[in-house]
Structures are given as structure tokens and as C-alpha cells.
Design an enzyme around this catalytic site. Structure first.
Site, mmCIF file in Angstrom:
data_model
loop_
_atom_site.group_PDB
_atom_site.id
_atom_site.type_symbol
_atom_site.label_atom_id
_atom_site.label_comp_id
_atom_site.label_asym_id
_atom_site.label_seq_id
_atom_site.Cartn_x
_atom_site.Cartn_y
_atom_site.Cartn_z
ATOM 1 C CB THR A 132 -41.628 -5.200 53.082
ATOM 2 O OG1 THR A 132 -41.601 -5.166 51.905
ATOM 3 C CG2 THR A 132 -42.251 -6.611 53.679
ATOM 4 C CG ASP A 133 -43.275 -1.507 49.665
ATOM 5 O OD1 ASP A 133 -42.783 -2.780 49.608
ATOM 6 O OD2 ASP A 133 -43.155 -0.706 48.449
ATOM 7 C CD GLU A 134 -41.537 -7.138 48.393
ATOM 8 O OE1 GLU A 134 -41.992 -8.159 47.972
ATOM 9 O OE2 GLU A 134 -40.612 -6.582 48.156
ATOM 10 C CE1 TYR A 181 -39.117 -10.414 52.921
ATOM 11 C CE2 TYR A 181 -40.202 -9.184 51.039
ATOM 12 C CZ TYR A 181 -39.347 -9.300 52.321
ATOM 13 O OH TYR A 181 -38.882 -7.948 52.860
ATOM 14 C CB SER A 182 -45.134 -10.172 51.000
ATOM 15 O OG SER A 182 -45.807 -10.930 50.080
ATOM 16 C CE LYS A 185 -40.603 -8.227 56.944
ATOM 17 N NZ LYS A 185 -39.209 -8.005 57.822
ATOM 18 C CG ASN A 211 -34.550 0.160 51.618
ATOM 19 O OD1 ASN A 211 -33.651 0.279 52.579
ATOM 20 N ND2 ASN A 211 -35.543 0.186 51.434
ATOM 21 C CG HIS A 315 -43.333 -10.139 39.042
ATOM 22 N ND1 HIS A 315 -42.243 -9.985 38.042
ATOM 23 C CD2 HIS A 315 -42.757 -9.280 39.956
ATOM 24 C CE1 HIS A 315 -41.580 -8.980 38.358
ATOM 25 N NE2 HIS A 315 -41.626 -8.482 39.385
ATOM 26 C CE1 TYR A 372 -16.734 -9.410 66.262
ATOM 27 C CE2 TYR A 372 -16.404 -10.210 63.913
ATOM 28 C CZ TYR A 372 -16.942 -9.153 64.978
ATOM 29 O OH TYR A 372 -17.287 -7.978 64.794
#
Ligand code: NAD
Ligand code: TYD
Length: 375
Positions: A132-134, A181-182, A185, A211, A315, A372
Site C-alpha cells: 500500500t502507499d500508506e 496497519y501501515s 505492511k 482502491n 489520521h 464446499y
């Protein structure tokens, strides 16, 4: 060349578009969707391709090193496209451990399984990590009114065409993640590069902007707000709604992934984005007008649903991706203007209310059991 590819997180939002694209476009490839089916995984996202002969679903946790290794050896996997992750910033603020476990340890487990399975025979192999860009942190907002941007793409060529600062995320920028999160990642990106630099594993990393499009879990801004407007529920806008995000239609991201998987240079990083910056509040107004119009209401009738709430902790103010490297080296460009993309997206959520209702009621999680069982 034929490939056998594991796509992780294929039952999620972006993953389901990537699986669909590969299954349809490459009938002679074998596509294995490896997904744990967390709250964000929904096999109904792939109902149209689940019976294809070149597709297999495997319910598995990416942290299960032994399981992933056995699957790779059994299926003679030569490519991994890794999307599985915990992906929602608000959840990461409440529960950072799960993010470290899945995003960091899960990625490491996949890398190690690929290293053991491929055992130094790197020819024809590829480990492609979707990020991600984050990870780059937040950009300054130098002009709150917006300025003429130095770049235009199809995505940004509509009526709204602005940049909110003079700096953009480029591939050489230092990582400065702010949210759990970032941070998770970012850590996973470092592990992927470390496997390239240390063991020579043929890896690629891409960092994409926000996205939007069909099948996104309605905890994220766009599907959550479309559904709330439809049901005339309040729209919780964090802070003053001035934060800027750079939006890309999900199928354009999937096309970029296809191109980069096949033609990207090993060891490289590519940024993916459409130079399409929007303040949250401006997007929210477009969503209200579009939903109102499509439902036969007076345009703008639901503006009073906007409800300013306490800001998200930490933020990030502005994200803006510079994707000129990808355009220059591989010729990728977004195919849709943002206005067209939003129109298609709102139409899809309104036409697929059953999908939305099953997700919001939790019923979608029964899909796996029904589809399934006994296979
Ligand atoms: P999503 O939350 O919609 O889907 C994640 C998928 O991963 C789900 O199907 C879930 O079941 C699966 N998963 C989660 N933990 C797992 C585990 N331990 N083992 C196996 N499967 C697991 O996410 P998304 O929005 O589609 O994002 C996909 C990837 O793209 C993520 O890596 C994310 O960081 C990255 N990304 C997302 C965006 C965006 O705007 N959504 C932008 C740039 C990059
Ligand atoms: P989101 O879709 O969660 O993506 P990300 O945090 O990865 O960018 O949020 C997009 C923007 O919308 C972000 O600035 C936070 C804001 N937002 C709200 O104002 N209200 C909401 O209810 C949500 C989910 C997001």
C-alpha cells in the site's frame, strides 16, 4: 509459459478481481486461491468463476508454514501473488496484534515456504507482494484549495482535477508508516526485499493507492457510505473531512498486477495510482448526489446525513502516488475516469443489494459451508 500461481487473499476485495482476471485471461494457468476466510473473505465474490477447471480454492492461513509448503510442493507452484492481509486501519488501531501476526508473520511464513520449496532454483519463479502507499506516511497539504497537478491520467481527467500539494509518493521515498496497519505492511515489504537481497529470491513489491469498486467490504469509506445513503443512515465523517486520498478503480489495479507479474523487473518496486486526489468530503458529496439520482430522489436530498465525528487517531492527512515509473517502464495507465468509475461502483452496489445484505447480516460466512461441503 504456463504457470501455477497461488493468489493469497483471493476471497477479499482486490484479490477476487485479480483471481477473476487471471482465471478468465489465462485458461492454461492453474490459479490457486489461498484464503483463510476471515471476516473480510467472501467466496460469493467469486461465484462466477468457482467451477472453472483452472481454478482451485484452498482454505488456509498464510501463517501455516507447513501447510503452505506442502501445497507448493504438491502443486509445483512457480508464482505467488500475495494479497492476504488485515487491511482496515480502524481495526488495526483497536487490535494491532492481529495485524502483526497476519501481515508480518504471515508474509514471512509464505516467503520461507517459497524459499524451501524453490530451494534456490529461482529460474521462472516469482514472489509478488502487494502493498500500500500508506507505508510512505502522510504528505503535507500545501494548498487546501487544490492546484493544477503536474500529471494527468485518464483517472484524473474528469471535472475534478487537482493536487493538494507539490509532493508525491515516489518509489525511493523513506518509509514512515503511522498506523499499526501501515507499520505491519511496511515491515512485510522489508522482509520481501530482504529475501531478494539475502537469498536472491525473485521478488517484486508494488505500493498502490486507495482502491474502489465492486465487492469491497462495507467497513471502508465508499461501500459503507453508499449503503448508508441508500438506507438513510448517518454518514460518519472523521474530523473535518479534509483528508485527501488518491483513488484507483480496482480493475485497473488488477490489470497493473497482471502486467507487473509478467513483465515487471525482479527486485523492483512500482507505485500504482491514477493521480486522482480527492478530499473525503468532496467524494462523499459525489456519492450522495449519485445515489440520490439513481434512486430517483432529488440530487443532494441526503446531504443532511453528513455527520462529523471524532477524528481517527493518527489520521494521515494526504496520500498521493506518483506512478510515472510504471507508466514509463511498462506502459500501464488507468482505463477509467473517476466519474465513470464511481458511476459503475454505485450502480453495482445498488444492483447487488443481496450481496450487501448478506455481508452486513453475516450470512455470507455460510457460503463456504454450503459450496464446499463434501468437495
Ligand atoms: P480485504 O480485507 O478485502 O481482503 C483480505 C483477504 O485476505 C480476505 O479474503 C481475508 O480472508 C484474507 N486473509 C486475511 N488474513 C489471512 C490469513 N492469515 N491467511 C489467509 N488469508 C487471509 O483486503 P483488500 O482491500 O482486498 O486488500 C488486499 C491487499 O491489497 C492487502 O495486502 C492490502 O494491504 C493491499 N492494498 C489494499 C488497498 C485498498 O485500497 N483496499 C490499497 C493498496 C493495497
Ligand atoms: P478507508 O476507506 O478506511 O481507507 P484508508 O484509511 O485506508 O485510506 O478510509 C478512507 C478515508 O475516509 C480516510 O481518510 C478515513 C475516512 N473515513 C471516514 O471519514 N469515515 C468512515 O466511516 C470511514 C470508514 C473512513
Amino acid at each position: 509459459m504456463k504457470h501455477t500461481i497461488i493468489i493469497t487473499g483471493g476471497a477479499g476485495f482486490i484479490g477476487s478481481h485479480v483471481v477473476r482476471l487471471f482465471v478468465n485471461r489465462y485458461p492454461d494457468y492453474r490459479i490457486i486461491n489461498l484464503d483463510k476466510l476471515t471476516y473480510a473473505g467472501n467466496l460469493a465474490n467469486l461465484a462466477d468463476i468457482e467451477d472453472r477447471p483452472n481454478y482451485r480454492f484452498v482454505k488456509m492461513d498464510i501463517c501455516d508454514f507447513e501447510g503452505v509448503l506442502a501445497l507448493m510442493q504438491q502443486e509445483q507452484v512457480d508464482g505467488i501473488i500475495h494479497l492476504a492481509a488485515e487491511s482496515h486501519v480502524d481495526r488495526s488501531i483497536k487490535d494491532p496484534f492481529t495485524f502483526a501476526q497476519t501481515n508480518v508473520m504471515g508474509t514471512l511464513s509464505l516467503l520461507q515456504a517459497a524459499k524451501v520449496a524453490w530451494d534456490g532454483r529461482w529460474e521462472g519463479k516469482r514472489f509478488y507482494h502487494i502493498s500500500t502507499d500508506e507505508v510512505y506516511g502522510a504528505l503535507e497539504m500545501t494548498d487546501p484549495e487544490g492546484i493544477e497537478p503536474p500529471f494527468t491520467t485518464k483517472a484524473s481527467s474528469g471535472s475534478h482535477h487537482l493536487a493538494y500539494g507539490s509532493k508525491f509518493f515516489t518509489e525511493d521515498l523513506k518509509y514512515q508508516p503511522h498506523s499499526p496497519y501501515s507499520a505491519a505492511k511496511a515491515s512485510s515489504d522489508h522482509f520481501v526485499r530482504a529475501f531478494h537481497d539475502t537469498y536472491g529470491m525473485p521478488t517484486i513489491v508494488t505500493n498502490c493507492s486507495n482502491n474502489y469498486g465492486p465487492y469491497q467490504f462495507p467497513e471502508k469509506l465508499i461501500p459503507l457510505f453508499i449503503n448508508n445513503i441508500r438506507h438513510r443512515k448517518p454518514l460518519p465523517v472523521y474530523g473535518r473531512g479534509e483528508n485527501v486520498r488518491d483513488w484507483l478503480y480496482v480493475e485497473d489495479h488488477a490489470r497493473a498486477i497482471d502486467l507487473i507479474f509478467h513483465e515487471g523487473k525482479v527486485g523492483e518496486t512500482y507505485n500504482i495510482g491514477g493521480f486522482n486526489e480527492w478530499k473525503n468530503i468532496d467524494i462523499i458529496k459525489v456519492l450522495i448526489n449519485t445515489v440520490d439520482r439513481m434512486l430517483g430522489r432529488r440530487e443532494g436530498e441526503d446531504m443532511d446525513l453528513i455527520t462529523y465525528v471524532t477524528d481517527r487517531a493518527g489520521h494521515d492527512l494526504r496520500y498521493a502516488i506518483d506512478s510515472t515509473k510504471l507508466q514509463r517502464e511498462l506502459g500501464w495507465e488507468p482505463s477509467l475516469q473517476f466519474e465513470e468509475g464511481i458511476e459503475k461502483t454505485v450502480r453495482w452496489y445498488l444492483d447487488n443489494q443481496q450481496w450487501m445484505d448478506r455481508v452486513t447480516s453475516g450470512d455470507y460466512q455460510k457460503y463456504y459451508e454450503e459450496m464446499y461441503k463434501g468437495r
